[in-house]
Scaffold this motif. Structure first.
Motif, PDB file in Angstrom:
ATOM      1  N   VAL A  13      46.479 -13.926  56.553  1.00 25.68           N
ATOM      2  CA  VAL A  13      45.558 -12.876  56.550  1.00 25.68           C
ATOM      3  C   VAL A  13      44.116 -13.287  55.572  1.00 25.68           C
ATOM      4  N   TYR A  67      40.628 -12.049  53.955  1.00 23.73           N
ATOM      5  CA  TYR A  67      39.763 -10.887  53.364  1.00 23.73           C
ATOM      6  C   TYR A  67      38.585 -11.437  52.459  1.00 23.73           C
ATOM      7  N   VAL A  98      38.481  -7.895  56.915  1.00 23.11           N
ATOM      8  CA  VAL A  98      40.030  -8.240  57.203  1.00 23.11           C
ATOM      9  C   VAL A  98      40.000  -9.064  58.186  1.00 23.11           C
ATOM     10  N   TRP A 126      41.822 -12.929  60.171  1.00 20.09           N
ATOM     11  CA  TRP A 126      42.813 -13.848  60.262  1.00 20.09           C
ATOM     12  C   TRP A 126      42.288 -15.319  59.820  1.00 20.09           C
TER      13      TRP A 126
END
Length: 212
Positions: free
Chosen positions: A136, A138, A156, A158
């Motif tokens: 993930v 951000y 947010v 990937w």
């Protein structure tokens, strides 16, 4: 004749006594060879913390806005390498200051920070490690339009990438890495804004020895 017989008897007795004396001597055995103590092989297992820096560039759906700039920050993680196995598993998180931005025709796109949390899997060649990572991502995302105002969101998305590491010492590892991130879409100033990022990073980390 008698003299010869006596001499022969004396010689026989002497030889018999010498053989008996030799039989009573302890047998010689060579000393056992001294083997060098086994040197433990290097392992990637354990926690680590490091610093990194690099360059990033990307695209947005805002006309001709292609932000780019420098990134500097830190990372921390934990690796596990099973005994007698070259496979290394790990988890890592990082957080960075970002100087990535671009401006066209009164519109400015920028981000002040970025980070990610990723799972890693690698293959070790003793002190060399090649790895892939995904997780993930951000980042701060801000749009400013002259005469209208500004808006910002925490995007947010990937991320996926890979790199190589080298253990320059038992507790010090250096790395080079490429990463691609897609931060998805956010609504800024009433408009749907999306963007992605490519980055190339270098880092150096200290690996802690847990003693087991």
């Amino acid at each position: 004749m008698t003299r010869k017989i006596l001499l022969g008897a004396v010689a026989a007795v002497a030889l018999s006594a010498t053989g008996a004396f030799a039989a009573d001597l302890p047998a010689y055995e060579p000393a056992p060879a001294v083997s060098a103590p086994a040197v433990p092989s290097f392992t990637w297992s354990g926690p680590y913390i490091g610093v990194q820096a690099g360059y990033a560039f990307g695209d947005t759906n805002i006309s001709r806005i292609e932000p780019e700039g420098f990134i500097v920050g830190g990372y921390a993680g934990y690796n596990v390498q099973l005994d007698n196995s070259p496979i290394v598993f790990g988890i890592e998180t990082d957080f960075n200051y970002s100087d990535v931005d671009d401006k066209r025709a009164g519109v400015r796109f920028q981000g002040d920070w970025t980070g990610a949390t990723r799972a890693r899997v690698g293959y070790a060649f003793d002190r060399f490690l090649a790895y892939g990572a995904a997780g993930v991502a951000y980042a701060d995302r801000e749009v400013r339009v002259r005469g209208i105002g500004s808006d910002s969101k925490t995007a947010v998305g990937w991320t996926v990438g890979g790199g190589v590491e080298y253990a320059a010492a038992d507790n010090v590892a250096v790395r080079a890495e490429y990463r691609y991130s897609d931060f998805g879409k956010d609504r800024l100033l009433g408009r749907s804004v999306d963007g992605d990022e490519h980055r190339v990073m270098g880092g150096v980390a200290y690996k802690f020895d847990l003693g087991f």
